[in-house]
Design a protein around this motif. Structure first.
Motif, PDB file in Angstrom:
ATOM      1  N   ARG A 176       9.160  -8.841 -15.199  1.00 48.16           N
ATOM      2  CA  ARG A 176       8.373  -8.788 -13.955  1.00 48.16           C
ATOM      3  C   ARG A 176       8.543  -7.443 -13.257  1.00 48.16           C
ATOM      4  N   HIS A 177       7.438  -6.870 -12.793  1.00 54.71           N
ATOM      5  CA  HIS A 177       7.540  -5.684 -11.944  1.00 54.71           C
ATOM      6  C   HIS A 177       7.276  -6.099 -10.490  1.00 54.71           C
ATOM      7  N   ILE A 178       8.031  -5.538  -9.580  1.00 53.59           N
ATOM      8  CA  ILE A 178       7.846  -5.854  -8.154  1.00 53.59           C
ATOM      9  C   ILE A 178       7.530  -4.573  -7.401  1.00 53.59           C
ATOM     10  N   THR A 179       6.414  -4.592  -6.668  1.00 52.36           N
ATOM     11  CA  THR A 179       6.063  -3.463  -5.800  1.00 52.36           C
ATOM     12  C   THR A 179       6.155  -3.959  -4.361  1.00 52.36           C
ATOM     13  N   LEU A 180       6.837  -3.208  -3.517  1.00 48.31           N
ATOM     14  CA  LEU A 180       6.912  -3.550  -2.095  1.00 48.31           C
ATOM     15  C   LEU A 180       6.259  -2.433  -1.284  1.00 48.31           C
ATOM     16  N   VAL A 181       5.233  -2.780  -0.526  1.00 50.35           N
ATOM     17  CA  VAL A 181       4.575  -1.812   0.356  1.00 50.35           C
ATOM     18  C   VAL A 181       4.914  -2.206   1.789  1.00 50.35           C
ATOM     19  N   HIS A 182       5.474  -1.267   2.544  1.00 57.44           N
ATOM     20  CA  HIS A 182       5.827  -1.568   3.941  1.00 57.44           C
ATOM     21  C   HIS A 182       5.133  -0.563   4.846  1.00 57.44           C
ATOM     22  N   SER A 183       4.204  -1.044   5.651  1.00 55.94           N
ATOM     23  CA  SER A 183       3.454  -0.191   6.569  1.00 55.94           C
ATOM     24  C   SER A 183       4.022  -0.339   7.981  1.00 55.94           C
TER      25      SER A 183
ATOM     26  N   ASP B 255       1.265   9.647  13.696  1.00 56.51           N
ATOM     27  CA  ASP B 255       1.569  11.032  13.395  1.00 56.51           C
ATOM     28  C   ASP B 255       3.066  11.243  13.641  1.00 56.51           C
ATOM     29  N   ASP B 256       3.833  11.334  12.584  1.00 55.87           N
ATOM     30  CA  ASP B 256       5.282  11.451  12.713  1.00 55.87           C
ATOM     31  C   ASP B 256       5.698  12.637  11.842  1.00 55.87           C
ATOM     32  N   ALA B 257       5.948  13.775  12.483  1.00 55.52           N
ATOM     33  CA  ALA B 257       6.190  15.033  11.752  1.00 55.52           C
ATOM     34  C   ALA B 257       7.420  14.938  10.853  1.00 55.52           C
ATOM     35  N   SER B 258       8.381  14.064  11.215  1.00 54.83           N
ATOM     36  CA  SER B 258       9.617  13.998  10.433  1.00 54.83           C
ATOM     37  C   SER B 258       9.430  13.190   9.138  1.00 54.83           C
ATOM     38  N   TRP B 259       8.291  12.505   8.986  1.00 53.58           N
ATOM     39  CA  TRP B 259       8.081  11.641   7.818  1.00 53.58           C
ATOM     40  C   TRP B 259       7.424  12.424   6.684  1.00 53.58           C
ATOM     41  N   GLN B 260       8.076  12.427   5.517  1.00 49.61           N
ATOM     42  CA  GLN B 260       7.590  13.215   4.377  1.00 49.61           C
ATOM     43  C   GLN B 260       6.777  12.380   3.383  1.00 49.61           C
ATOM     44  N   GLY B 261       6.811  11.051   3.509  1.00 48.82           N
ATOM     45  CA  GLY B 261       6.232  10.188   2.460  1.00 48.82           C
ATOM     46  C   GLY B 261       4.770   9.830   2.689  1.00 48.82           C
ATOM     47  N   GLN B 262       4.382   8.679   2.134  1.00 41.83           N
ATOM     48  CA  GLN B 262       3.013   8.163   2.198  1.00 41.83           C
ATOM     49  C   GLN B 262       2.584   7.941   3.648  1.00 41.83           C
ATOM     50  N   ARG B 263       1.303   8.221   3.927  1.00 37.93           N
ATOM     51  CA  ARG B 263       0.783   8.014   5.284  1.00 37.93           C
ATOM     52  C   ARG B 263      -0.447   7.109   5.254  1.00 37.93           C
ATOM     53  N   GLY B 264      -0.688   6.453   6.368  1.00 40.91           N
ATOM     54  CA  GLY B 264      -1.924   5.682   6.514  1.00 40.91           C
ATOM     55  C   GLY B 264      -1.696   4.192   6.376  1.00 40.91           C
ATOM     56  N   ARG B 265      -2.689   3.444   6.833  1.00 42.46           N
ATOM     57  CA  ARG B 265      -2.612   1.987   6.812  1.00 42.46           C
ATOM     58  C   ARG B 265      -2.625   1.489   5.364  1.00 42.46           C
ATOM     59  N   VAL B 266      -2.066   0.323   5.172  1.00 47.35           N
ATOM     60  CA  VAL B 266      -1.955  -0.196   3.816  1.00 47.35           C
ATOM     61  C   VAL B 266      -3.340  -0.472   3.222  1.00 47.35           C
ATOM     62  N   GLN B 267      -4.309  -0.778   4.072  1.00 46.28           N
ATOM     63  CA  GLN B 267      -5.679  -1.007   3.586  1.00 46.28           C
ATOM     64  C   GLN B 267      -6.175   0.247   2.868  1.00 46.28           C
ATOM     65  N   LYS B 268      -5.771   1.426   3.401  1.00 51.34           N
ATOM     66  CA  LYS B 268      -6.202   2.687   2.787  1.00 51.34           C
ATOM     67  C   LYS B 268      -5.624   2.842   1.372  1.00 51.34           C
ATOM     68  N   LEU B 269      -4.403   2.371   1.186  1.00 47.00           N
ATOM     69  CA  LEU B 269      -3.783   2.471  -0.145  1.00 47.00           C
ATOM     70  C   LEU B 269      -4.583   1.680  -1.177  1.00 47.00           C
ATOM     71  N   LEU B 270      -5.143   0.557  -0.728  1.00 52.96           N
ATOM     72  CA  LEU B 270      -5.987  -0.250  -1.629  1.00 52.96           C
ATOM     73  C   LEU B 270      -7.315   0.462  -1.880  1.00 52.96           C
ATOM     74  N   GLU B 271      -7.910   0.985  -0.795  1.00 46.72           N
ATOM     75  CA  GLU B 271      -9.236   1.622  -0.923  1.00 46.72           C
ATOM     76  C   GLU B 271      -9.179   2.854  -1.816  1.00 46.72           C
ATOM     77  N   THR B 272      -8.093   3.639  -1.696  1.00 53.63           N
ATOM     78  CA  THR B 272      -8.026   4.897  -2.448  1.00 53.63           C
ATOM     79  C   THR B 272      -7.448   4.703  -3.850  1.00 53.63           C
ATOM     80  N   GLY B 273      -7.019   3.474  -4.164  1.00 47.32           N
ATOM     81  CA  GLY B 273      -6.520   3.209  -5.521  1.00 47.32           C
ATOM     82  C   GLY B 273      -5.066   3.584  -5.730  1.00 47.32           C
TER      83      GLY B 273
ATOM     84  N   GLN C 157      -4.887  -9.254  11.513  1.00 43.39           N
ATOM     85  CA  GLN C 157      -6.101  -8.469  11.248  1.00 43.39           C
ATOM     86  C   GLN C 157      -5.960  -7.665   9.954  1.00 43.39           C
ATOM     87  N   ALA C 158      -4.806  -7.063   9.765  1.00 48.45           N
ATOM     88  CA  ALA C 158      -4.561  -6.296   8.530  1.00 48.45           C
ATOM     89  C   ALA C 158      -4.635  -7.225   7.321  1.00 48.45           C
TER      90      ALA C 158
END
Ligand SMILES: Cc1cc2nc3c(=O)[nH]c(=O)nc-3n(C[C@H](O)[C@H](O)[C@H](O)COP(=O)(O)OP(=O)(O)OC[C@H]3O[C@@H](n4cnc5c(N)ncnc54)[C@H](O)[C@@H]3O)c2cc1C
Length: 257
Positions: A151-158, A190-208, A226-227
């Motif tokens: 099993r592979h497990i992916t955890l997305v935390h927005s 907008d968090d200048a100290s954050w280097q990783g993924q940005r945007g709402r989780v819905q965007k991660l689905l839309e952009t693939g 709502q999300a």
């Protein structure tokens, strides 16, 4: 009525608290993903820093709300919760004043169907959380039975800001030692100290960036309603089916608001 004691509290921001609670008696067996009611009396103090309440609260009434358990069922003497404080929330504005040693109510009934029980052991898991919606996944990830062979497990935390990624260190360490685990934290403000993924989780689905497969994956959605609705629409459009009491689907939902 008050049957448990706060043993630890960790404040990640003024709005997010990890609370460890010891019930007077060990709780009954539970399944990762389930929730329990926590309660405080209307007379319980609120921090002076919060705005005064606008609604009348009866001092002797127990204010109870549901909270997913973050800790593993292997420990039934100490439960961990991850709670977002709403400044005018009847219970959470009182949770904001809790200190180690303070008494509170923990229901003896632990319940909920947002668990891995209906998921075939060979299915992959895509666990998607907004905000405090990560709580049930922490219990799942901390439990050996979740890690079935293959099993592979992916955890997305927005979350809004990087500092809201409360389990960042634990989850990065898990991803480093467990090749079957991918952790995708994403920050919406907008968090200048954050280097990783940005945007709402819905965007991660839309952009693939996130591309779950209905043949092999079960998707769990937890947190903001709502999300969840937006993600559900996107997933059903890709062939996923919402699980209900009567339908064996591969989208599982827990709505907090
Ligand atoms: C099964 C289940 C599990 C839950 N697990 C958790 C958990 O692990 N951690 C956690 O923090 N919360 C969790 N919740 C939400 C929790 O039960 C309360 O609703 C929340 O803490 C607010 O309680 P309150 O008494 O402070 O606010 P209330 O006085 O009940 O609500 C104030 C207002 O805020 C709205 N509201 C409620 N929740 C939210 C929210 N999250 N964001 C924005 N507005 C909201 C309400 O609709 C209401 O209008 C869970 C809910 C459910 C149904």
């Amino acid at each position: 009525m008050l049957n448990a004691t706060v043993i630890r509290r960790s404040d990640l921001s003024s709005e997010l608290i990890i609370l460890s609670v010891r019930p007077d008696a060990a709780v009954k067996e539970f399944i990762p993903g389930q929730y329990v009611a926590l309660g405080l009396l209307g007379s319980a103090p609120r921090p002076d820093s919060l705005p005064p309440e606008t609604e009348i609260v009866v001092p002797n009434n127990l204010i109870k709300r549901a909270y997913s358990i973050c800790s593993s069922p292997s420990n039934r003497t100490e439960l961990e919760f991850y709670i977002g404080v709403l400044p005018l929330g009847a219970l959470t504005s009182r949770v904001a004043a809790l200190k180690p040693g303070t008494r509170l109510f923990v229901s003896t009934k632990i319940t909920g169907t947002f668990t891995l029980q209906p998921v075939p052991p060979q299915a992959n898991l895509v666990l998607i959380a907004t905000g405090t919606g990560i709580a049930p996944y922490m219990s799942m990830l901390r439990t050996a039975d979740t890690w079935t062979a293959g099993r592979h497990i992916t955890l997305v935390h927005s979350v809004r800001e990087g500092r809201d990624l409360v389990y960042l260190d634990e989850l990065r360490a898990l991803a480093a030692r467990q090749s079957a685990f991918t952790y995708v934290p994403t920050v919406t403000r907008d968090d200048a100290s954050w280097q990783g993924q940005r945007g709402r989780v819905q965007k991660l689905l839309e952009t693939g960036i996130l591309a779950p497969d209905p043949l092999h994956d079960h998707v769990f959605l937890c947190g903001n309603s709502q999300a969840i609705s937006e993600m559900e629409a996107s997933l059903t459009g890709r062939g996923f089916v919402l699980r209900t009491k009567t339908i064996q689907g591969n989208i599982h939902e827990e709505r907090y608001d």
